[in-house]
Design a protein around this motif. Sequence first.
Motif, PDB file in Angstrom:
ATOM      1  N   LEU A 133       0.816  -1.036   0.068  1.00  0.00           N
ATOM      2  CA  LEU A 133      -0.016  -0.159   0.026  1.00  0.00           C
ATOM      3  C   LEU A 133       0.858   1.182   0.054  1.00  0.00           C
ATOM      4  O   LEU A 133       0.228   2.339  -0.085  1.00  0.00           O
ATOM      5  CB  LEU A 133      -0.891  -0.111   1.163  1.00  0.00           C
ATOM      6  N   PHE A 212      -2.917  -0.952  -4.861  1.00  0.00           N
ATOM      7  CA  PHE A 212      -2.504  -2.494  -4.195  1.00  0.00           C
ATOM      8  C   PHE A 212      -2.156  -3.443  -5.782  1.00  0.00           C
ATOM      9  O   PHE A 212      -1.354  -3.962  -5.867  1.00  0.00           O
ATOM     10  CB  PHE A 212      -3.398  -2.777  -3.465  1.00  0.00           C
ATOM     11  N   VAL A 254      -9.790  -8.960  -0.998  1.00  0.00           N
ATOM     12  CA  VAL A 254      -8.592  -8.169  -0.666  1.00  0.00           C
ATOM     13  C   VAL A 254      -8.928  -6.938  -0.102  1.00  0.00           C
ATOM     14  O   VAL A 254      -8.329  -6.310   0.800  1.00  0.00           O
ATOM     15  CB  VAL A 254      -7.935  -8.051  -1.982  1.00  0.00           C
ATOM     16  N   LEU A 257      -9.363  -6.927   3.722  1.00  0.00           N
ATOM     17  CA  LEU A 257      -8.020  -6.608   4.075  1.00  0.00           C
ATOM     18  C   LEU A 257      -7.453  -5.271   4.137  1.00  0.00           C
ATOM     19  O   LEU A 257      -6.872  -4.837   5.223  1.00  0.00           O
ATOM     20  CB  LEU A 257      -7.071  -7.815   3.698  1.00  0.00           C
ATOM     21  N   LEU A 258      -7.690  -4.619   2.981  1.00  0.00           N
ATOM     22  CA  LEU A 258      -6.992  -3.218   3.061  1.00  0.00           C
ATOM     23  C   LEU A 258      -7.799  -2.132   3.781  1.00  0.00           C
ATOM     24  O   LEU A 258      -7.275  -1.463   4.559  1.00  0.00           O
ATOM     25  CB  LEU A 258      -7.023  -2.792   1.542  1.00  0.00           C
ATOM     26  N   HIS A 261      -6.676  -2.787   7.553  1.00  0.00           N
ATOM     27  CA  HIS A 261      -5.582  -2.187   7.785  1.00  0.00           C
ATOM     28  C   HIS A 261      -5.607  -0.704   7.882  1.00  0.00           C
ATOM     29  O   HIS A 261      -4.893   0.012   8.899  1.00  0.00           O
ATOM     30  CB  HIS A 261      -4.450  -2.394   6.700  1.00  0.00           C
ATOM     31  N   VAL A 273      -2.254  -8.099   4.517  1.00  0.00           N
ATOM     32  CA  VAL A 273      -2.180  -7.429   3.289  1.00  0.00           C
ATOM     33  C   VAL A 273      -0.967  -7.863   2.635  1.00  0.00           C
ATOM     34  O   VAL A 273      -0.904  -8.173   1.326  1.00  0.00           O
ATOM     35  CB  VAL A 273      -1.990  -5.817   3.297  1.00  0.00           C
TER      36      VAL A 273
END
Length: 354
Positions: A133, A212, A254, A257-258, A261, A273
């Motif tokens: 990221l 990403f 995904v 998950l981002l 974070h 990630v």
Amino acid sequence: MTGPGPEAGSPLILSFRHLLTESVSAFLDEADMTCPQTADALSELLVTLSRYREEGALLFPTAFLGDDLGAMLEMLGGHDPIPLGSGPRNRDTIQRALKQCAPLGQGRWWALYLLREPSGLTYGIFRTDPFPLAETPLERLRHAPDRGARVVGVLQLADNIIELRGGGGLCRHVYLSGARVDLEPPSAVLDALASAVTEQVLPSSREYARGFFRRVLFEVMQSSHGTLVAVLPRERAGSALFVDGILLPRPMDVVALLDRHHATQDGSAASAVRAAAQLLRGMMATDGITVLRADGCILGYNVFVRHPETLARQPGFFGGARRRTFEVLCAALGNELAAAFIRSQDGDVACRRA
């Protein structure tokens, strides 16, 4: 009988080097870094990086040239510089710098720097942030608003295609050794794929999700393995096109998950990630198709489709099994699929969207 004139016995020498050096010199003028010796050295860097190998293995280091190491690191987000050598501003110094530094600059952990000093060039490496990221140093340079920053970046985008970048939007794409100029630049193709994979992501998450996927996909593109990607619309979990392969029992989200974070910034979320990025790299290194979805989910890998028997006999068609598969995927755009991507083993890339 008279013999041939002096020109008749000498071969005519054709070289693009002076044309390249002249163009690089003009670029340096725009970057406020005018110097004939620098132009010659930078031209050598472009040519050498266009298809750089060590021990037979392709390497893809990112290199930066500047006048002030501290200012360069601040702009690029670099840390912990390690000086490794010095020499005059010439081609020999560039070759020596690459020989010593390029194997250390693989992946996103370290980048090369070349620093102009009155005595010539000093060179070494600096540490970068490999987190998926985090902006890469070249991305930070792309966003730098000032052409007078006096920093130049060089990166191989694909075989024989180099991006030469300065601040303030200053950029050249340099095509060498027969690279086709009628195709979209690899960076534009990857942008199209990253946009397709995040097309149906919520606007609040779309920008960093797109970043990403773009970074992970670029790393995959630099491998020597060919790659195929199919992108499904959000409402689909599979496709009638697929006759074999591995579809995950539960799509990997995904973007979730981002989002986690960004919300927590804790070590566990960051590890998740990184693991997702590595999983996607691994999937795309296998044979067959990696299947993604337009909401940023990973659906499967090592997937295959059935090829119509008439495809290879169509007028104007060329290519092997991977190219035939790509054509099958493209024929399903707008119905089964939202996008299709190919990276052939010889480095050509293409992305088509519905």
